[in-house]
Design an enzyme around this catalytic site. Structure first.
Site, PDB file in Angstrom:
ATOM      1  N   LYS A  44     -11.409  -3.559  -5.066  1.00  0.00           N
ATOM      2  CA  LYS A  44     -12.284  -2.285  -5.694  1.00  0.00           C
ATOM      3  C   LYS A  44     -11.820  -1.067  -5.841  1.00  0.00           C
ATOM      4  O   LYS A  44     -12.515  -0.214  -6.297  1.00  0.00           O
ATOM      5  CB  LYS A  44     -13.397  -2.349  -4.251  1.00  0.00           C
ATOM      6  N   LYS A  51      -4.265  -8.814  -7.429  1.00  0.00           N
ATOM      7  CA  LYS A  51      -5.474  -9.051  -6.602  1.00  0.00           C
ATOM      8  C   LYS A  51      -6.635  -8.274  -7.403  1.00  0.00           C
ATOM      9  O   LYS A  51      -6.339  -7.069  -7.675  1.00  0.00           O
ATOM     10  CB  LYS A  51      -5.455  -8.694  -5.427  1.00  0.00           C
ATOM     11  N   LYS A 107       0.816  -1.304   0.193  1.00  0.00           N
ATOM     12  CA  LYS A 107       0.080  -0.143  -0.056  1.00  0.00           C
ATOM     13  C   LYS A 107       0.985   1.289  -0.087  1.00  0.00           C
ATOM     14  O   LYS A 107       0.299   2.317  -0.767  1.00  0.00           O
ATOM     15  CB  LYS A 107      -0.819   0.160   1.077  1.00  0.00           C
TER      16      LYS A 107
HETATM   17  P1  ATP Z   1      -9.464  -3.344  -1.943  1.00  0.00           P
HETATM   18  O1  ATP Z   1     -10.478  -4.184  -2.662  1.00  0.00           O
HETATM   19  O2  ATP Z   1      -9.637  -2.078  -2.033  1.00  0.00           O
HETATM   20  O3  ATP Z   1      -7.941  -3.867  -2.461  1.00  0.00           O
HETATM   21  P2  ATP Z   1      -8.761  -4.695   0.492  1.00  0.00           P
HETATM   22  O4  ATP Z   1      -8.991  -6.179  -0.221  1.00  0.00           O
HETATM   23  O5  ATP Z   1      -7.479  -4.230   0.778  1.00  0.00           O
HETATM   24  O6  ATP Z   1      -9.716  -3.766  -0.328  1.00  0.00           O
HETATM   25  P3  ATP Z   1     -11.269  -5.255   1.893  1.00  0.00           P
HETATM   26  O7  ATP Z   1     -12.152  -4.416   1.162  1.00  0.00           O
HETATM   27  O8  ATP Z   1     -11.301  -4.447   3.288  1.00  0.00           O
HETATM   28  O9  ATP Z   1      -9.661  -4.848   1.793  1.00  0.00           O
HETATM   29  O10 ATP Z   1     -11.308  -6.629   2.006  1.00  0.00           O
HETATM   30  C1  ATP Z   1     -12.178  -7.407   2.765  1.00  0.00           C
HETATM   31  C2  ATP Z   1     -12.113  -8.683   2.703  1.00  0.00           C
HETATM   32  O11 ATP Z   1     -12.320  -9.184   1.357  1.00  0.00           O
HETATM   33  C3  ATP Z   1     -10.733  -9.325   3.164  1.00  0.00           C
HETATM   34  O12 ATP Z   1     -10.905 -10.701   3.940  1.00  0.00           O
HETATM   35  C4  ATP Z   1      -9.965  -9.670   1.829  1.00  0.00           C
HETATM   36  O13 ATP Z   1      -9.271 -10.833   1.904  1.00  0.00           O
HETATM   37  C5  ATP Z   1     -11.178 -10.087   1.083  1.00  0.00           C
HETATM   38  N1  ATP Z   1     -10.935  -9.876  -0.346  1.00  0.00           N
HETATM   39  C6  ATP Z   1     -10.841  -8.602  -0.979  1.00  0.00           C
HETATM   40  N2  ATP Z   1     -10.462  -8.735  -2.415  1.00  0.00           N
HETATM   41  C7  ATP Z   1     -10.312 -10.145  -2.539  1.00  0.00           C
HETATM   42  C8  ATP Z   1     -10.011 -10.945  -3.608  1.00  0.00           C
HETATM   43  N3  ATP Z   1      -9.884 -10.345  -4.857  1.00  0.00           N
HETATM   44  N4  ATP Z   1      -9.936 -12.368  -3.494  1.00  0.00           N
HETATM   45  C9  ATP Z   1     -10.327 -12.838  -2.394  1.00  0.00           C
HETATM   46  N5  ATP Z   1     -10.446 -12.181  -1.310  1.00  0.00           N
HETATM   47  C10 ATP Z   1     -10.882 -10.735  -1.344  1.00  0.00           C
END
Ligand code: ATP
Ligand code: LTN
Length: 337
Positions: A202, A199, A117
């Site tokens: 969002k 990954k 990050k």
């Molecule tokens: P961002 O989507 O902005 O990168 P983030 O993944 O860092 O956000 P959160 O949105 O808080 O953080 O994620 C919440 C939960 O969803 C966590 O348990 C994370 O591991 C899961 N998660 C998020 N994106 C994925 C993905 N692409 N595949 C599997 N699990 C995910």
């Protein structure tokens, strides 16, 4: 919910920092739904984590309610689970402070999400981004959670949480449950449709990389059709060497529940374009009802507000109990002791 039959405890959370994605279903929500009957569940909307990246206030407010509505739309049952907003329960910040005094600087520096990050947000590497995992540990430990269902990227943070729990328990006396991560076999890390080495996120600036749960059917079709695949021709599951097609296989599995092995056996000789058409069709059928329920639930803000208010009251009672114990053990004087 009966209090007498003591069930093991789950805590998990999602940041309201954008619209939720298929990745959130795969790594988190679908497992929350599957486990909710057998556990006492706390599902949090972690807005305090979200501000480690600069947020537009109006978006943060909107996404907080979106997040609550999406929890319900994907099948979380408010009778089974406590749903609440992190900033409504001050004990999270209070315990995070105490835990920060037990965390080594080097230990926090080893967190890979911080490293990633800080590269993504090089203009805003704030101290909150650095101490983020300590706040997450506080979230989990306040509720004496036994299990933390998350995606693969959060495993290291749950390990830090375990270390901090054990450290506190050793220095003072047994206080915290030591939680286990729950990471699904498939879907623990859904990948970007535009770059299968990244990954699915969002916050990806390229919206074609991510399936949002509010995407309409055309957008879903288009994104799957345009997904970047590898140079092979067969439909094979090999995330190391064939990450693009393997990601589509995982998405197909998620949407249909058909076992990975069965998909591969049935579709091995299909062309990429045939397979993508099947994935798109299955995914539309999977996401459409979620989107419809979301729209219905999201339109009733009064009900969401009352759900989150009662969730916060319930969560605060539990959290306060743990925090009071911690304060007493570390030697904070209180006239109530
Ligand atoms: P961002 O989507 O902005 O990168 P983030 O993944 O860092 O956000 P959160 O949105 O808080 O953080 O994620 C919440 C939960 O969803 C966590 O348990 C994370 O591991 C899961 N998660 C998020 N994106 C994925 C993905 N692409 N595949 C599997 N699990 C995910
Ligand atoms: N850091 C997590 C979100 C999160 C969380 C938690 C997950 C914050 N607190 C407690 C599980 C338990 C992420 O996915 N970015």
């Amino acid at each position: 919910m009966s209090d007498s039959a003591k069930r093991p405890i789950i805590f998990s959370g999602i940041q309201p920092s954008g619209e939720l994605t298929l990745g959130h279903i795969a790594g988190a929500l679908r497992n929350w739904v599957a486990l909710q009957r057998d556990y006492e569940c706390y599902f949090c909307i972690v807005d305090m984590h979200a501000i480690t990246v600069r947020q537009v206030p109006a978006n943060l407010r909107r996404w907080t309610l979106d997040c609550a509505a999406m929890y319900l739309a994907t099948g979380i049952q408010p009778e089974q689970a406590t749903i609440f907003v992190q900033s409504h329960v001050p004990a999270h910040a209070e315990l995070a402070w105490v835990l920060s005094t037990l965390t080594g600087f080097g230990e926090a520096s080893r967190m890979t999400q911080f490293k990633e990050k800080s590269e993504q947000h090089a203009h805003n590497i704030n101290v909150g981004l650095f101490t983020y995992p300590i706040l997450m540990a506080a979230d989990i430990l306040l509720y004496q959670a036994d299990l933390v269902p998350v995606g693969e990227d959060q495993k290291q943070h749950v390990e830090l949480t375990r270390d901090l729990a054990q450290r506190f328990n050793n220095i003072y006396s047994p206080t915290f449950a030591v939680p286990e991560p729950y990471i699904p076999r498939y879907g623990a890390r859904l990948m970007s449709l535009q770059d299968p080495h990244k990954k699915m996120s969002k916050s990806d600036p390229n919206r074609n990389a991510t399936i949002f749960l509010v995407d309409d059917n055309d957008a879903i079709q288009r994104k799957i059709q345009r997904a970047v695949t590898d140079s092979g021709t067969t439909i094979e599951y090999d995330p190391e060497n064939r990450p693009g097609i393997s990601n589509l296989i995982e998405i197909y599995h998620l949407a249909t529940d058909e076992p990975i092995e069965a998909i591969v056996e049935r579709c091995r000789e299909w062309t990429y374009s045939q397979f993508k058409a099947a994935v798109a069709e299955a995914l539309v059928a999977y996401v459409e009802p979620v989107r419809t329920r979301f729209q219905q639930i999201r339109s009733d803000e009064a009900s969401l507000a009352s759900l989150l208010l009662s969730g916060a009251e319930r969560a605060a009672r539990v959290a306060q109990r743990t925090l009071r114990k911690v304060y007493r053990k570390i030697g904070f004087w209180s006239p109530k002791d």
